[in-house]
Scaffold this active site. Structure first.
Site, PDB file in Angstrom:
ATOM      1  N   ALA A 172      -8.471  10.174  -2.616  1.00 50.60           N
ATOM      2  CA  ALA A 172      -7.456  10.495  -3.618  1.00 50.60           C
ATOM      3  C   ALA A 172      -6.605   9.263  -3.873  1.00 50.60           C
ATOM      4  CB  ALA A 172      -6.586  11.654  -3.146  1.00 50.60           C
ATOM      5  N   SER A 204       2.469   8.811   5.878  1.00 48.30           N
ATOM      6  CA  SER A 204       1.482   9.611   5.165  1.00 48.30           C
ATOM      7  C   SER A 204       0.122   9.388   5.807  1.00 48.30           C
ATOM      8  CB  SER A 204       1.451   9.206   3.684  1.00 48.30           C
ATOM      9  OG  SER A 204       0.467   9.937   2.976  1.00 48.30           O
ATOM     10  N   CYS A 241       1.747   3.302   3.809  1.00 47.88           N
ATOM     11  CA  CYS A 241       1.574   4.560   4.546  1.00 47.88           C
ATOM     12  C   CYS A 241       1.930   4.335   6.013  1.00 47.88           C
ATOM     13  CB  CYS A 241       0.147   5.076   4.415  1.00 47.88           C
ATOM     14  SG  CYS A 241      -0.300   5.557   2.735  1.00 47.88           S
TER      15      CYS A 241
END
Length: 281
Positions: A280, A184, A163
């Site tokens: 998540a 992200s 990320c």
């Protein structure tokens, strides 16, 4: 940490609702920047409790160049016992990754491996972090002091593609800054952790290069809030930030590989209680 809270509110108020890989759904804004001057204090989240030991242990694990989630457990908890989890346990045990893993806790060619053991086409390994530190010492005005975790040729060999994709150092007037690009950005759970982690990295590299830690610049790509985090975000935004803590590093450590958990301390840290939210995967 007002700049972070302002960004969090902006995404909540102005983001676009989108589907995502996890199936949870996000509200997202594309392209943001946050700046943290270390002279104002260490940017540890105060409007909810920061899991500091998890931050410090993960960074030390990255610096080791490890691919072993159980090694992270060992740094954090002092044991590899399966009952002791880490923020990487879910990824190590994910259904999509298990068939590819080579040993218990294997995460593949993730962050630290790329930082310290980037593979060249002819099979050699490049220690990007060591090279960056040497360049800061020998050629501090270079615009090529970069460490890259986003390796397109090995993304399928990672339990989770990075990320926070790459970072760059900038040295001037005896001070060192670090800019990181994050593709992200989980604004509620991940970003406060990332801010603390890269600010800590800035401090340890500054110490081993005899410079003063100056500014962490955080460039956010897809900055998002998961739909099942909205209430937690609103709770956090209702809290007034507290004074920032100070970071202590053992001044005797002059080698990037020399730091241990006991050499890193967050002093005078006060915060509101933690706000729990599902991650998540």
């Amino acid at each position: 940490m007002k700049q972070y809270l302002d960004a969090l509110k902006y995404v909540l108020d102005n983001g676009t609702d989108r589907k995502d890989r996890t199936g949870v759904g996000t509200r997202a804004v594309f392209g943001m920047q946050l700046r943290f001057d270390m002279e104002n204090g260490f940017p540890a989240m105060t409007t909810k409790k920061l899991p500091w030991k998890s931050v410090a242990s993960e960074l030390l694990w990255f610096i080791e160049g490890s691919d072993d989630e159980r090694r992270l457990a060992e740094i954090l908890h002092g044991t590899r016992d399966k009952e002791k989890t880490t923020i990487w346990t879910a990824n190590a045990n994910a259904d999509y990754w298990k068939p590819k893993s080579k040993f218990e806790g294997d995460l593949g060619r993730v962050y630290g491996v790329q930082w310290r053991k980037w593979k060249t086409p002819d099979g050699k390994e490049i220690d990007q972090l060591k090279n960056a530190i040497e360049m800061i010492k020998s050629n501090p005005t270079s615009r090529r002091i970069i460490v890259n975790a986003w390796n397109p040729g090995e993304l399928d060999k990672m339990a989770l593609p990075p990320c926070h994709a790459f970072f760059q150092f900038f040295a001037a007037n005896g001070k060192l800054s670090l800019q990181m690009y994050q593709r992200s950005c989980d604004m509620f759970l991940g970003v406060p952790f990332n801010i603390a982690s890269y600010s800590l990295l800035l401090h340890v590299v500054a110490q081993v290069t005899s410079l003063k830690a100056w500014e962490f610049v955080h460039v956010l790509g897809d900055a998002h809030i998961y739909h099942n985090h909205f209430e937690q975000v609103k709770e956090q935004l209702s809290r007034k930030p507290l004074p920032l803590p100070k970071l202590y590093l053992n001044p005797e450590i002059k080698n990037i590989d020399g730091f241990k958990m006991e050499d890193i301390k967050l002093e005078n840290y006060e915060s509101y209680p933690a706000i729990k939210a599902p991650m998540a995967v």
